[in-house]
Design an enzyme around this catalytic site. Structure first.
Site, PDB file in Angstrom:
ATOM      1  N   LYS A  72      47.055  27.721  42.071  1.00  0.00           N
ATOM      2  CA  LYS A  72      48.519  27.866  42.046  1.00  0.00           C
ATOM      3  C   LYS A  72      49.175  27.090  40.901  1.00  0.00           C
ATOM      4  CE  LYS A  72      48.672  28.984  46.911  1.00  0.00           C
ATOM      5  NZ  LYS A  72      49.211  28.728  48.235  1.00  0.00           N
ATOM      6  N   ASP A 120      55.488  30.796  49.441  1.00  0.00           N
ATOM      7  CA  ASP A 120      55.001  29.974  50.563  1.00  0.00           C
ATOM      8  C   ASP A 120      56.152  29.192  51.200  1.00  0.00           C
ATOM      9  OD1 ASP A 120      52.319  30.709  50.278  1.00  0.00           O
ATOM     10  OD2 ASP A 120      51.886  29.056  48.904  1.00  0.00           O
TER      11      ASP A 120
END
Ligand code: NDP
Length: 267
Positions: free
Chosen positions: A76, A110
């Site tokens: 990420k 997220d």
């Protein structure tokens, strides 16, 4: 183990989840169910990308016609660095989980996805203990702190918890004491690595708390098994998987995601 490709051998498709490892991911099944539910002729696959090859892999997939990717562990931060522009939460979390390959933009779904999943838990004290200080913990801590939660953070490497706590106006703990938490979230990858439970003092967790594990597996993780033994409400990572996946779908395609079909596909 689900089907996946090495990035140089990736087939023709429209979207992918990239990670290392990636064979555990339920994202292909979930997004494929969404396309089927809406009659969209799109293909979503899983592709393994080692961290050092991230940039080459994104250029390769973009060149093959992939429109976007979801990004999972441990890529990420690489995703954020590859992007030419990113939304505020990606930059603050130093982690992006959704890329548009044609214009090199990035978002983090997220954090908003996690907040979406909290409404059903009806938390009144708004007091959270977060275990972990990696990419997803960063996104979740910043989202919770921004939503008025008191947040305490424990991480195996204490210094990372200290740095994150300072940034988010939270408290870093040397030991994961739950205090009055009504939300305990496992943001570590301990079970992905085949490890056991974390050193949480379960007998001190208040019984009205909810335990959330970002991980999902065929069997409850050691963390969720301990939470169940304590009689807590438990939520596994599939809830967040649907929430963040639906937001990625909507960002890429500009239409509402069929959340029920997506959830049913990964039951
Ligand atoms: P990162 O690699 O960025 O962070 C990993 C974290 O786990 C760090 O805090 C690390 O601690 C900790 N950790 C790793 N191994 C152990 C161990 N053996 N004992 C204790 N702590 C450990 O990963 P992410 O934050 O991106 O993801 C974390 C987990 O969340 C993954 O399992 C991922 O699959 C899951 N996830 C699920 C989502 C979903 O949709 N359901 C969405 C996002 C994440 P240290 O700093 O000491 O190394």
């Amino acid at each position: 183990m689900a089907e996946f490709w090495e990035w140089r051998e990736a087939p023709k498709a429209d979207f992918a989840v990239v990670g290392d490892p990636v064979s555990h991911s339920l994202s292909p099944r979930m997004h494929t169910a969404a396309y089927d539910a809406l009659g969209l002729a799109l293909r979503y696959v899983a592709v393994r990308v080692p961290p050092v090859e991230f940039s080459d892999a994104m250029d390769h997939l973009g060149g093959k016609g992939y429109r976007g990717v979801n990004v999972t562990v441990p890529l990420k931060r690489e995703a954020l660095e590859w992007a030419q522009s990113a939304d505020d939460i990606s930059i603050r979390a130093q982690a992006a989980n959704t890329l548009n390959l044609s214009d090199r933009t990035a978002i983090n779904t997220d954090a908003p996805g996690f907040l979406d999943t909290l409404s059903e838990l009806k938390l009144t004290r708004k007091s959270a203990l977060i275990l972990g200080a990696g990419g997803s913990a960063r996104a979740i801590v910043l989202a919770l702190a921004g939503s008025g939660f008191d947040v305490r953070i424990w991480n195996r490497t204490h210094q990372r918890a200290v740095e994150l706590a300072k940034e988010a106006g939270a408290v870093a703990l040397e030991h994961p004491a739950p205090g009055d938490a009504d939300l305990v979230v496992n943001c570590t990858s301990v079970s992905l690595a085949g490890g056991g439970d974390l050193p949480l003092e379960w007998d001190q967790v208040l019984r009205d708390a909810a335990a959330v594990d970002l991980m999902y597996a065929a069997q409850p993780t050691a963390f969720l098994q301990s939470a169940q033994r304590r009689g807590l409400r438990t939520v596994d990572g599939r809830t967040l998987l649907v929430a963040q996946g639906a937001l990625s779908f909507e960002w890429w395609l500009g239409m509402s995601a069929p959340r029920e079909a997506m959830a049913a596909a990964i039951e």
